[in-house]
Design an enzyme around this catalytic site. Structure first.
Site, PDB file in Angstrom:
ATOM      1  N   LYS A 111       0.864  -1.180   0.000  1.00  0.00           N
ATOM      2  CA  LYS A 111       0.000   0.000   0.000  1.00  0.00           C
ATOM      3  C   LYS A 111       0.901   1.230   0.000  1.00  0.00           C
ATOM      4  O   LYS A 111       1.680   1.449   0.931  1.00  0.00           O
ATOM      5  CB  LYS A 111      -0.915   0.024   1.217  1.00  0.00           C
ATOM      6  CG  LYS A 111      -1.801   1.264   1.232  1.00  0.00           C
ATOM      7  CD  LYS A 111      -2.414   1.512   2.604  1.00  0.00           C
ATOM      8  CE  LYS A 111      -3.020   2.915   2.630  1.00  0.00           C
ATOM      9  NZ  LYS A 111      -3.471   3.307   3.985  1.00  0.00           N
ATOM     10  N   GLY A 199     -10.743   8.086   7.204  1.00  0.00           N
ATOM     11  CA  GLY A 199     -11.844   8.955   7.548  1.00  0.00           C
ATOM     12  C   GLY A 199     -13.076   8.268   8.092  1.00  0.00           C
ATOM     13  O   GLY A 199     -13.980   8.929   8.610  1.00  0.00           O
ATOM     14  N   ASN A 220      -8.441   1.800  10.275  1.00  0.00           N
ATOM     15  CA  ASN A 220      -7.634   1.451  11.430  1.00  0.00           C
ATOM     16  C   ASN A 220      -8.174   2.146  12.676  1.00  0.00           C
ATOM     17  O   ASN A 220      -8.691   1.523  13.601  1.00  0.00           O
ATOM     18  CB  ASN A 220      -6.173   1.801  11.190  1.00  0.00           C
ATOM     19  CG  ASN A 220      -5.247   1.326  12.312  1.00  0.00           C
ATOM     20  OD1 ASN A 220      -4.039   1.501  12.226  1.00  0.00           O
ATOM     21  ND2 ASN A 220      -5.754   0.729  13.355  1.00  0.00           N
ATOM     22  N   THR A 221      -8.091   3.483  12.684  1.00  0.00           N
ATOM     23  CA  THR A 221      -8.452   4.240  13.882  1.00  0.00           C
ATOM     24  C   THR A 221      -9.891   4.007  14.313  1.00  0.00           C
ATOM     25  O   THR A 221     -10.180   3.946  15.518  1.00  0.00           O
ATOM     26  CB  THR A 221      -8.215   5.740  13.649  1.00  0.00           C
ATOM     27  OG1 THR A 221      -6.873   5.945  13.183  1.00  0.00           O
ATOM     28  CG2 THR A 221      -8.416   6.530  14.937  1.00  0.00           C
TER      29      THR A 221
END
Length: 267
Positions: A111, A199, A220-221
């Site tokens: 990536k 996002g 992820n977050t």
């Protein structure tokens, strides 16, 4: 009474990236968890088959005296997707991918992200194009993080990237899809898989991305920063599946006025 038949699209609807088929359309990262055990649990609960790893920030064998992520996310069970998180130049991004290939025994799928600004973490598009071209010529299979510009997305796909990953909002912001119209434009001209990257904040954001027609979502977050990451991973898995089913089913048209659910007919 007839039994409901399985929906063929649900069974055969695989995500194909670089010639490999995946049943899960949710890709997740491995950063920001409290420890490796929580990472393992969240990844397992998500059902993800592609797991992205920040090579510059995560030990995958380069530091022998530190815990190794691959002990809990084994490459024989997951597709490890090395990423260039933290790279601000094309040169650093290319070098990071080359290091990942050495660490992961010739692994070619990466990536690519080349950042242009520390505050927004928006991509440096010019540097991304340079890095992508070099990596493709060097035999890498590049999944590329970019902004939601349809022109750039098309150029990256035509260049040979195996997937294009436009942001929904700034990385880690949790703001959801800020510009669904641009995502739609990108999807209209897509010749490779389009995955929303960055996002997403909650399950409804993931479902919206899939309802738009995106091929998948990387996050992820949204999972790692949840109060209960493992439970959020489960929610995200369900949202991806529901959003994909809704897209395949085809939503009803929007109308300005009411339309009775019952037929206008006397019995």
């Amino acid at each position: 009474m007839s039994k409901l038949q399985p929906i063929a699209e649900s069974i055969d609807d695989a995500l194909t990236i670089a010639g490999v088929e995946y049943s899960s359309r949710l890709l997740i990262g491995t950063g920001k968890y409290k420890d490796l055990e929580e990472t393992r649990q969240a990844v397992e609960a998500s059902g993800a088959q592609i797991v992205t790893v920040a090579i510059r920030r995560t030990n995958v064998g380069q530091n022998r005296d530190e815990p190794n992520l691959l002990d809990v996310i084994p490459p024989d069970q997951y597709t490890i997707l090395p990423n260039t998180a933290g790279c601000y130049t094309a040169k650093d991004a290319v070098r990071t991918c080359q290091m990942a290939r050495e660490l992961l025994d010739g692994h070619a799928l990466v990536k690519l992200e080349v950042l242009g600004d520390e505050k927004t973490l928006f991509p440096d598009v010019a540097a991304t194009l340079v890095a992508a071209e070099k990596l493709i010529k060097d035999g890498f299979e590049v999944m590329v993080y970019t902004n939601d510009d349809p022109i750039i997305a098309k150029e990256l796909a035509e260049m040979g990237c195996v997937a294009v990953m436009p942001l929904a909002a700034p990385i880690g912001s949790g703001l959801g899809i800020r510009n669904p119209y641009n995502i739609r434009f990108i999807l209209e001209d897509a010749i490779v898989p389009i995955l929303v990257d960055a996002g997403v904040g909650t399950a409804s954001d993931a479902a919206i991305a899939m309802e738009l027609g995106c091929d998948g979502v990387l996050m992820n977050t949204a999972i790692a920063a949840a109060q209960n990451p493992v439970r959020m991973a489960i929610a995200m898995r369900k949202a991806i599946e529901a959003g994909r089913e809704a897209f395949l089913a085809g939503r009803m048209p929007r109308k300005r006025y009411a339309s009775a659910s019952s037929p206008d007919k006397d019995w």
